[in-house]
Design a protein around this motif. Structure first.
Motif, PDB file in Angstrom:
ATOM      1  N   THR A   1       0.653  -1.349  -0.031  1.00 30.60           N
ATOM      2  CA  THR A   1      -0.043  -0.151   0.201  1.00 30.60           C
ATOM      3  C   THR A   1       0.999   1.217  -0.126  1.00 30.60           C
TER       4      THR A   1
ATOM      5  N   MET B   1      -0.528   2.983  -4.673  1.00 31.81           N
ATOM      6  CA  MET B   1       0.735   3.023  -3.494  1.00 31.81           C
ATOM      7  C   MET B   1       0.684   4.388  -3.206  1.00 31.81           C
TER       8      MET B   1
ATOM      9  N   HIS C   1       4.056  -4.156   4.022  1.00 30.85           N
ATOM     10  CA  HIS C   1       3.084  -3.379   2.950  1.00 30.85           C
ATOM     11  C   HIS C   1       3.815  -2.491   2.304  1.00 30.85           C
TER      12      HIS C   1
END
Length: 249
Positions: free
Chosen positions: A21, A46, A67
């Motif tokens: 992310t 992102m 992540h």
């Protein structure tokens, strides 16, 4: 590890199994880090971060969250050398006054010259002192020249393949030549949702304007002089450069 096809494609995407992310870009100055950060930030879901440490330095983060994707950018040593001389970020005045041939052969010296780039200097002081993030991380010794710095920084970037994180490794030249294809492949390989808007290219110059501390400064050659190219090739790790798709003969 970098695969053989990297020499042809100019990028390689190695997921860690977790859809990222956020991402942080790493790479030397004048290597296209701002461009790659912007092209991914504008065209993927992102979010870019800077929390893992100075993007031009050696890995120094405590941990890399699953992540967060690490994006590494490299550039042809010839163009990079010329750009480093034209915009010698964080170099003290004694480096900025050097002609190109002297600059690439001089012991590498940089200082913590601006608080805005270094939070520790902002908080604790140290303005104008040697930039420790640009020294050998094991010995603390300054690098012998620009290419000793490059060898170590490239090795540090390649080390991200051993750190268990998602890695996107790319050559600046290839991303600039085909930015939409690069973004599309990053999205596909990392399993990212497609953004709602169409692809948004970058048309204007990126990065901060370099403000020299000495004037006038010596002019940077338009192309690498033969004698300096010969010196450069003796200083580079040819196997390391070839792994990244670069050759200078």
């Amino acid at each position: 590890m970098i695969g053989q096809d990297f020499r042809e494609t100019g990028w390689q995407i190695a997921p860690n199994g977790v859809i990222p992310t956020q991402f942080q870009v790493f790479g030397e100055r004048s290597s296209g880090t701002n461009y790659v950060k912007r092209i991914l930030g504008r065209n993927t879901v992102m979010q870019p971060i800077e929390d893992l440490g100075w993007k031009h330095g050696f890995p120094q983060m405590t941990a890399i969250p699953a992540h967060v994707a690490v994006v590494c950018v490299v550039r042809d040593a010839r163009d990079w050398s010329l750009s480093m001389h034209a915009k010698p970020w964080h170099c003290p005045p004694q480096m900025q006054v050097l002609e190109f041939a002297e600059f690439i052969r001089a012991p590498w010296a940089t200082i913590a010259d601006r608080k805005r780039y270094f939070p520790q200097v902002q908080a604790l002081g140290g303005l104008g002192l040697p930039l420790q993030l640009d020294r050998d991380p094991l010995t603390g010794v300054p690098f012998a020249n620009l290419y000793a710095l490059r060898r170590a920084k490239l090795a540090a970037l390649l080390s991200f393949y051993n750190r268990g994180c998602t890695v996107v490794f790319c050559r600046m030249e290839n991303v600039i030549a085909a930015p939409q294809r690069f973004v599309t492949e990053v999205q596909a390989e990392l399993g990212l949702a497609s953004p709602e808007q169409d692809f948004r290219p970058i048309h204007k110059r990126l990065g901060s304007r370099f403000l020299p501390s000495v004037t006038p400064r010596p002019a940077t050659p338009k192309a690498m002089p033969d004698a300096d190219l010969d010196f450069m090739t003796t200083q580079l790790d040819s196997a390391q450069e070839a792994l990244l798709g670069y050759g200078y003969t």
